[in-house]
Scaffold this active site. Structure first.
Site, PDB file in Angstrom:
ATOM      1  N   ASP A  12       0.851  -1.184   0.000  1.00 13.03           N
ATOM      2  CA  ASP A  12       0.000   0.000   0.000  1.00 13.03           C
ATOM      3  C   ASP A  12       0.886   1.233   0.000  1.00 13.03           C
ATOM      4  OD1 ASP A  12      -2.321   1.458  -0.060  1.00 13.03           O
ATOM      5  OD2 ASP A  12      -2.869   1.110   2.029  1.00 13.03           O
ATOM      6  N   GLU A  53       1.921   3.938  -3.990  1.00 10.92           N
ATOM      7  CA  GLU A  53       1.441   2.557  -4.120  1.00 10.92           C
ATOM      8  C   GLU A  53       2.391   1.726  -4.969  1.00 10.92           C
ATOM      9  OE1 GLU A  53      -3.331   3.604  -3.758  1.00 10.92           O
ATOM     10  OE2 GLU A  53      -2.326   3.611  -5.706  1.00 10.92           O
ATOM     11  N   ASP A  78      -5.118  -2.822  -2.485  1.00  4.19           N
ATOM     12  CA  ASP A  78      -6.425  -2.183  -2.597  1.00  4.19           C
ATOM     13  C   ASP A  78      -6.424  -1.074  -3.651  1.00  4.19           C
ATOM     14  OD1 ASP A  78      -5.566   0.333  -1.343  1.00  4.19           O
ATOM     15  OD2 ASP A  78      -5.584  -0.769   0.541  1.00  4.19           O
ATOM     16  N   ASP A 127      -1.217  -0.947   5.064  1.00  9.65           N
ATOM     17  CA  ASP A 127      -1.687   0.419   5.288  1.00  9.65           C
ATOM     18  C   ASP A 127      -1.067   1.015   6.550  1.00  9.65           C
ATOM     19  OD1 ASP A 127      -3.711   2.665   4.812  1.00  9.65           O
ATOM     20  OD2 ASP A 127      -4.291   1.980   6.812  1.00  9.65           O
ATOM     21  N   HIS A 247      -6.960 -19.416 -34.651  1.00  6.63           N
ATOM     22  CA  HIS A 247      -6.693 -18.195 -35.422  1.00  6.63           C
ATOM     23  C   HIS A 247      -7.885 -17.815 -36.305  1.00  6.63           C
ATOM     24  CE1 HIS A 247      -6.294 -20.526 -39.143  1.00  6.63           C
ATOM     25  NE2 HIS A 247      -5.620 -21.414 -38.414  1.00  6.63           N
ATOM     26  N   GLU A 323       0.641 -26.072 -36.191  1.00 11.37           N
ATOM     27  CA  GLU A 323      -0.301 -27.050 -36.721  1.00 11.37           C
ATOM     28  C   GLU A 323       0.448 -28.283 -37.215  1.00 11.37           C
ATOM     29  OE1 GLU A 323      -2.826 -28.808 -36.761  1.00 11.37           O
ATOM     30  OE2 GLU A 323      -4.357 -27.435 -37.571  1.00 11.37           O
TER      31      GLU A 323
END
Length: 443
Positions: A12, A53, A78, A127, A247, A323
Site C-alpha cells: 500500500d 502505491e 487495494d 496500510d 486463429h 499445426e
C-alpha cells in the site's frame, strides 16, 4: 523435487495531500500460516498516492525475491489502478507510472506473479506500515522496523488458511490455496477426479474461483486418462487456465483446405482480421487473460498480436503450438486428397499412427509434441490464465487429452475460425474442459 514456494505480498502507499508527504508499506506473508516473513516501509517525500502505491509494490516484490527468487507470488493491493495496470488489463498513460510499472515488472519473471484487488479493510497491515512511514517522515526521520507497532491484521492471511465458517465459497478457496502451497510439488498423475465447469461464463471466472465436480479427468502429464473413481474431488485451488483461440480465417479457411505447417504460411484474410479484432474486444471486456502465447505460423501471430495490442500484453511464440504438417495434402481439399491419395487418407482416418502422404506428421507424433508443450507451459504458468493462439489440431488434442477421449474423437469436434475453448488444469494433475468452440463474440 523441491517444493514450490509461494508468498503473498500485500502493499500500500499513501499521500497526505496527493501530492503531499507520502510513504509506502509492504509485507510478505506465508499463505499457509499467515506468518509475517518480511516488512518494508519508507517515507518518500512529496509524491502522489499512485506513486507511493507503486513504490510499495516494488518494495514488496524485492523483499519476496530476497527470500526466494523462484517463489510464486500473489500480490494483493487495494489499488485498483496498480492491480489492473500490472495485470495488463489497463494501459499505463501517466509518465510517472510507466517507469515504476516497468521496474516492478522486472523484479520477478511475469509468470511467477499474479495480482488481486482486495478491499482496503483487508489490507490493514500494509496500510499501517505506510502510515508509520509517513509519521516518521513528519518527524524528519525514516521508518525503523524496531519501532514499528503495526500488528498483523490476520484476517486477510487467515482467509487463505482458515476462512470463517458459514462461508463455503470463501472457505473452499482459502483451503485450496493452503493445499496448493503445501502440496504442489510436481504435476504427477493422480486418481482424484477433476472439476466440472458449466457454461461459457466459467471461462471468464475470477482467478481463484473453482467448483468441485464429478467428471474424472486425465493427469495433465499423461496422454491417456488414469484410472479414476467418479466422486467429489478435493478443491486444489486456482487452476492454470488455457484459453484456446483458433486463429482467424485465411483465404484457405472457407474452402476447407488442409493448411498445416508444411505448406504455405498464409496471412489472415480481411474476414480473419475482423474476427481477430472481435475476439480481442471480447477478451478485453472479460479482463482475465494474463499471458499470450502463439504458434509461430503467421495467421496465429497476427491473431495473437491483435489481442495483445488490445490488452497491452506481449506475445510469446511457442514452436510446439504449430499445426500438424499435412505433407502432400497441404492446400488440397478433403475431396481432392480422397481422389489423389485414397489409401493414405483411409489409413489416416483409421489410425492415429498413420501420417499424411509425403512425410507429414501423424496424430500420434503430434500428441507427443503437444503434450510436451502443454506440460512445459503449465510448469511456467501455474495458477494463471493464458491465451494460447493456435490451430484446429492442437486445440482439439488439448481438449481430447483433458477429457481422456480416444483419438477418433478428433474427428467429432467442430472448431470454427476465431473460436474460443478453455481447459483448466489443477494442482492434483487433473483437467476440466470449461468451453468448446464458442463463437458468440463473432455474432
Amino acid at each position: 523435487m523441491q517444493r514450490l514456494v509461494r508468498f503473498v505480498v500485500e502493499a500500500d502507499g499513501g499521500s497526505r495531500g496527493n501530492p503531499g508527504p507520502a510513504g509506502y508499506g509492504a509485507v510478505v506473508l506465508d499463505p499457509a500460516t499467515g506468518e509475517t516473513l518480511a516488512e518494508r516501509a519508507e517515507y518518500i517525500g512529496v509524491a502522489t498516492n499512485n506513486v507511493a502505491e507503486y513504490k510499495g509494490l516494488i518494495a514488496g516484490l524485492k523483499a519476496a525475491r530476497e527470500l526466494a527468487p523462484d517463489a510464486v507470488v500473489q500480490v494483493r493491493m487495494d489499488s485498483k489502478l496498480v492491480v489492473e495496470q500490472m495485470s495488463g488489463r489497463w494501459k499505463i498513460k501517466h509518465p510517472d507510472m510507466k517507469p515504476l510499472a516497468a521496474e516492478a515488472a522486472t523484479i520477478l519473471p511475469r509468470a511467477q506473479v499474479t495480482y488481486e484487488w482486495i478491499p482496503r479493510e483487508r489490507n490493514k497491515h500494509a496500510d499501517r506500515l505506510a502510515n508509520e512511514a509517513m509519521d516518521a517522515g513528519k518527524r524528519g526521520k525514516q521508518w525503523e522496523p524496531s519501532a514499528s507497532s503495526a500488528a498483523l491484521d490476520t484476517s486477510a492471511a487467515r482467509a487463505l488458511a482458515t476462512p470463517p465458517a458459514g462461508l463455503p465459497g470463501d472457505a473452499a478457496k482459502g483451503a485450496a490455496a493452503v493445499r496448493a502451497a503445501l502440496a504442489f510439488t510436481s504435476r504427477t498423475p493422480a486418481t482424484a477426479p477433476a472439476r466440472e465447469e458449466a457454461g461459457a461464463d466459467a471461462l471468464f471466472a475470477e482467478p481463484g474461483a473453482t467448483a468441485p465436480g464429478h467428471v474424472p479427468a486425465p493427469a495433465a502429464a499423461q496422454a491417456q486418462a488414469p484410472t479414476a473413481t467418479p466422486g467429489w474431488g478435493p478443491d486444489m485451488g486456482t487452476p492454470a487456465t488455457f484459453v484456446l483461440l483458433r486463429h482467424g480465417e485465411t483465404a484457405l479457411t472457407p474452402q476447407k483446405r488442409f493448411s498445416g505447417s508444411g505448406g504455405a504460411d498464409p496471412e489472415l484474410s480481411p474476414a480473419g482480421r475482423r474476427q481477430a479484432s472481435a475476439v480481442a474486444e471480447a477478451l478485453a471486456a472479460r479482463g482475465t487473460v494474463q499471458t499470450i502465447v502463439s504458434s509461430p505460423l503467421r495467421r496465429c501471430r497476427e491473431t495473437a498480436q491483435a489481442v495483445a495490442d488490445r490488452l497491452g500484453l506481449e506475445v510469446t511464440v511457442e514452436e510446439g503450438l504449430r499445426e500438424v504438417d499435412f505433407g502432400a495434402w497441404e492446400g488440397l481439399t478433403f475431396a481432392e486428397v480422397k481422389e489423389r491419395f485414397p489409401d493414405d487418407l483411409q489409413a489416416w482416418l483409421d489410425s492415429p499412427k498413420a501420417a499424411p502422404t509425403g512425410g507429414g506428421e501423424s496424430f500420434t507424433a503430434a500428441t507427443r509434441r503437444i503434450s510436451a508443450t502443454r506440460d512445459r507451459l503449465l510448469a511456467v504458468h501455474a495458477g494463471r490464465t493464458v491465451l494460447l493462439v493456435t490451430h484446429v489440431t492442437p486445440v482439439k488434442m488439448l481438449v481430447r487429452l483433458a477429457l481422456g477421449a480416444p483419438p477418433e474423437s478428433l474427428f467429432r469436434m467442430e472448431l470454427s475460425a476465431a473460436s474460443l475453448s478453455a481447459v483448466a488444469y489443477y494442482a492434483d494433475g487433473n483437467a476440466s474442459v470449461r468451453l468448446l468452440n464458442d463463437t458468440s463474440h463473432l455474432r
